[in-house]
Design an enzyme around this catalytic site. Structure first.
Site, PDB file in Angstrom:
ATOM      1  N   GLU A 142       0.850  -1.189   0.000  1.00 35.89           N
ATOM      2  CA  GLU A 142       0.000   0.000   0.000  1.00 35.89           C
ATOM      3  C   GLU A 142       0.888   1.242   0.000  1.00 35.89           C
ATOM      4  OE1 GLU A 142      -2.852   0.133   3.153  1.00 35.89           O
ATOM      5  OE2 GLU A 142      -3.461  -1.951   2.889  1.00 35.89           O
ATOM      6  N   ASP A 171      -6.677   7.732  10.090  1.00 30.05           N
ATOM      7  CA  ASP A 171      -5.288   7.494  10.488  1.00 30.05           C
ATOM      8  C   ASP A 171      -5.049   7.858  11.947  1.00 30.05           C
ATOM      9  OD1 ASP A 171      -4.829   6.776   7.894  1.00 30.05           O
ATOM     10  OD2 ASP A 171      -3.942   8.688   7.300  1.00 30.05           O
TER      11      ASP A 171
END
EC number: 4.2.1.20
Length: 285
Positions: A66, A77
């Site tokens: 990724e 996040d």
């Protein structure tokens, strides 16, 4: 939802990009192990270092990688990846820069590459342009954490036209019908998997896996029975024991925040070598 057929997917001499993802799962299955999917923030700690670190992960045995696109408001996040994204943005990293990193990496490894980032910058860049550019730079698929399956028609159509997988995140709070919809959309494309979010909340490495994780994976299996797609688990995984546990009941495991911390700890030394050793340790399980 636009119907995508094999004839509507643009093919070239390298075939359909998303098939690299499928082949990675097939190869790991044949070897009796799970697929290892590390996450790296493009431009952290620098663009040049990113390329070296990502290539080191591929050499260490990463199957799918990724590539994070930094964004100013990264809702999913945790603090570690937010920190990396902030530094990458301060360094001037952009979508164009992320694509250049993908180009350099894909020229030197056969690992499948996934661009992971938030919808607004992709939309601003232009969906068709983004997918065409991603394909041209060796990308196999996209992960957009803040794009729910029911709102993905436009990006899905563009991605599938260019032979790219569109990977949907499924959190523990998702009702069965939403899980089934994500699977239906993934199965309509040229390749891909279901990204199972191990816990509610943001990313970040943890000591223990959630106790209900295996039952959550079983619920996803049941909701997607008519679409037998690979399942990969992410959020909170950091140790070889985590990988061994998760890949005993899912086909893949994603590691993110632990890698960002490792890079941070080794900036004064050789972060690429540290990443390669760490990936090798995860692959042994």
């Amino acid at each position: 939802m636009e119907t995508i057929t094999s004839s509507s997917i643009e093919q070239d001499g390298h075939g359909v990009p998303a098939q690299k993802i499928t082949r990675a799962f097939e190869r790991a299955h044949a070897e009796g192990r799970g697929v290892l999917i590390p996450y790296f923030m493009c431009g952290y700690p620098s663009a040049k270092a990113s390329v070296e670190i990502i290539l080191a992960a591929a050499e260490g045995g990463a199957d799918i990688i990724e590539l994070g696109m930094p964004f100013s408001d990264p809702l999913a996040d945790g603090a570690t990846i937010q920190h990396a994204g902030h530094i990458a943005l301060e360094n001037g990293m952009s979508i164009r820069g992320c694509m250049e990193i993908a180009r350099q990496v894909s020229a030197r490894t056969d690992a499948a590459l996934l661009m992971m980032g938030y919808y607004n910058p992709v939309l601003s860049y232009g969906l068709e342009r983004f997918c065409a550019t991603a394909r041209a730079n060796g990308v196999s698929g996209l992960i957009i954490p803040d794009l729910p399956a029911e709102e993905a028609d436009l990006l899905q159509a563009a991605a599938y036209r260019h032979g790219l997988a569109l990977i949907f995140l499924v959190p523990p709070t998702a009702p069965d019908e939403r899980i089934t919809m994500a699977a239906q959309r993934t199965a309509a494309g040229p390749g891909g998997f279901i990204y199972c979010v191990s816990l509610s909340g943001v990313t970040g490495s943890r000591q223990e896996l959630p106790p209900q994780l295996q039952s959550f994976i079983e619920r996803i299996r049941n909701a997607t029975r008519q679409y037998p797609l690979p399942l990969a688990v992410g959020f909170g995984l950091s140790t070889p024991e985590h990988i061994a546990s998760v890949t005993s009941y899912a086909e893949g495991a994603v590691v993110g925040s632990a890698l960002v911390k490792l890079i941070d700890q080794n900036q004064a030394g050789d972060p690429a070598a540290a990443v390669k050793t760490y990936i090798q340790s995860l692959r042994k399980h």
